[in-house]
Design an enzyme around this catalytic site. Structure first.
Site, PDB file in Angstrom:
ATOM      1  N   HIS A   1       0.922  -1.103  -0.018  1.00 38.65           N
ATOM      2  CA  HIS A   1      -0.019   0.142   0.088  1.00 38.65           C
ATOM      3  C   HIS A   1       0.733   1.140   0.209  1.00 38.65           C
ATOM      4  O   HIS A   1       0.516   2.192  -0.714  1.00 38.65           O
ATOM      5  CB  HIS A   1      -0.690   0.084   1.028  1.00 38.65           C
ATOM      6  CG  HIS A   1      -1.704   1.309   1.359  1.00 38.65           C
ATOM      7  ND1 HIS A   1      -2.803   1.524   0.729  1.00 38.65           N
ATOM      8  CD2 HIS A   1      -1.483   2.291   2.380  1.00 38.65           C
ATOM      9  CE1 HIS A   1      -3.083   2.956   1.218  1.00 38.65           C
ATOM     10  NE2 HIS A   1      -2.375   3.146   2.172  1.00 38.65           N
TER      11      HIS A   1
ATOM     12  N   HIS B   1       0.945   5.225  -2.206  1.00 40.17           N
ATOM     13  CA  HIS B   1       1.250   6.400  -1.725  1.00 40.17           C
ATOM     14  C   HIS B   1       2.522   7.267  -2.300  1.00 40.17           C
ATOM     15  O   HIS B   1       2.736   8.544  -3.053  1.00 40.17           O
ATOM     16  CB  HIS B   1       1.615   6.468  -0.326  1.00 40.17           C
ATOM     17  CG  HIS B   1       0.452   6.553   0.494  1.00 40.17           C
ATOM     18  ND1 HIS B   1      -0.603   7.481   0.520  1.00 40.17           N
ATOM     19  CD2 HIS B   1      -0.191   5.458   1.363  1.00 40.17           C
ATOM     20  CE1 HIS B   1      -1.730   7.311   1.172  1.00 40.17           C
ATOM     21  NE2 HIS B   1      -1.602   6.033   1.958  1.00 40.17           N
TER      22      HIS B   1
ATOM     23  N   GLU C   1      -6.725   8.598   0.309  1.00 41.87           N
ATOM     24  CA  GLU C   1      -6.841   7.240   0.298  1.00 41.87           C
ATOM     25  C   GLU C   1      -7.487   6.689  -0.772  1.00 41.87           C
ATOM     26  O   GLU C   1      -7.352   5.680  -1.404  1.00 41.87           O
ATOM     27  CB  GLU C   1      -7.044   6.701   1.615  1.00 41.87           C
ATOM     28  CG  GLU C   1      -6.140   6.996   2.832  1.00 41.87           C
ATOM     29  CD  GLU C   1      -4.944   6.021   2.690  1.00 41.87           C
ATOM     30  OE1 GLU C   1      -5.001   5.179   1.733  1.00 41.87           O
ATOM     31  OE2 GLU C   1      -4.075   6.104   3.505  1.00 41.87           O
TER      32      GLU C   1
ATOM     33  N   SER D   1      -3.156   0.770  -4.739  1.00 38.52           N
ATOM     34  CA  SER D   1      -2.544  -0.510  -4.453  1.00 38.52           C
ATOM     35  C   SER D   1      -3.249  -1.620  -4.136  1.00 38.52           C
ATOM     36  O   SER D   1      -2.894  -2.644  -3.414  1.00 38.52           O
ATOM     37  CB  SER D   1      -1.752   0.028  -3.113  1.00 38.52           C
ATOM     38  OG  SER D   1      -2.905   0.381  -1.744  1.00 38.52           O
TER      39      SER D   1
END
Length: 216
Positions: free
Chosen positions: A49, A54, A94, A113
């Site tokens: 993730h 990110h 997110e 992700s």
């Protein structure tokens, strides 16, 4: 380069601590990886993730500034506003969606992700709602499975603009200024400090105007 740094942490942080890190362009990164039985989705942020979702976005200057703005807004905010800001972070950084060239695109790390949720988010199954920070800040979200609701901005500039306007309405006891040269944050608690920053910005504007004249 955007100046963002990764800092390893052993587990999840409080919303206040995590958002405060963003204010200094520090992203707190977990070090564990999802279980092999669930490769398409992880209920908690793992290395996949962080590194696939990110990191690629944080090397984009506009998105890095967007992330830092949320962090700066959190400094000095009340517990109630911290909860709202963390929810806004959830539905943007997110799980954010925006329109581009008449298509809906994902920019949220939780989607980038997670192949499973990315396919789901861009299908006709979930509910799409207009990008509205006031509504998003109090919208319940799901952290154990796919989101039933996503907020879609008409374009990323709209998301930035509306979030900045929302931040201005949050009452705080002081104003702040981030210094990118020292990676520090200064509390603007005197007229002299504000004057110094204005003087610096005037010099920068002169340099930019001169550069523009040379290119004209």
């Amino acid at each position: 380069r955007t100046g963002f740094q990764l800092r390893p942490v052993a587990g999840l942080l409080s919303a206040r601590d995590f958002l405060a890190g963003l204010a200094f362009r520090v992203f707190q990164s977990t070090q564990y990886i999802r279980h092999s039985s669930s490769p398409m989705h992880s209920p908690e942020p793992d290395c996949c993730h962080e590194l696939l979702g990110h990191v690629p976005m944080l090397v984009d200057k506009e998105f890095a500034q967007f992330s830092q703005d949320i962090g700066l807004t959190s400094l000095g905010a009340s517990d109630e506003d911290i909860e709202k800001l963390s929810t806004l972070y959830w539905f943007t950084v997110e799980f954010g969606l925006c329109r581009q060239n008449e298509s809906i695109r994902a920019y949220g790390a939780g989607l980038l992700s997670s192949y499973g949720e990315l396919v789901y988010a861009l299908s006709k199954e979930p509910e799409y709602r207009p990008f509205d920070p006031e509504v998003m800040a109090v919208q319940p979200y799901q952290d154990q499975t796919f989101q039933p609701v996503y907020f879609v901005a008409e374009h990323f500039e709209e998301a930035k603009s509306k979030l900045q306007k929302y931040a201005l309405r949050i009452k705080k006891p002081f104003s702040l200024h981030y210094d990118p040269f020292t990676s520090s944050i200064e509390v603007l608690d005197s007229p002299q400090k504000v004057k110094e920053i204005i003087s610096y910005l005037k010099d920068e504007m002169k340099n930019l105007c001169q550069a523009f004249e040379k290119l004209s």
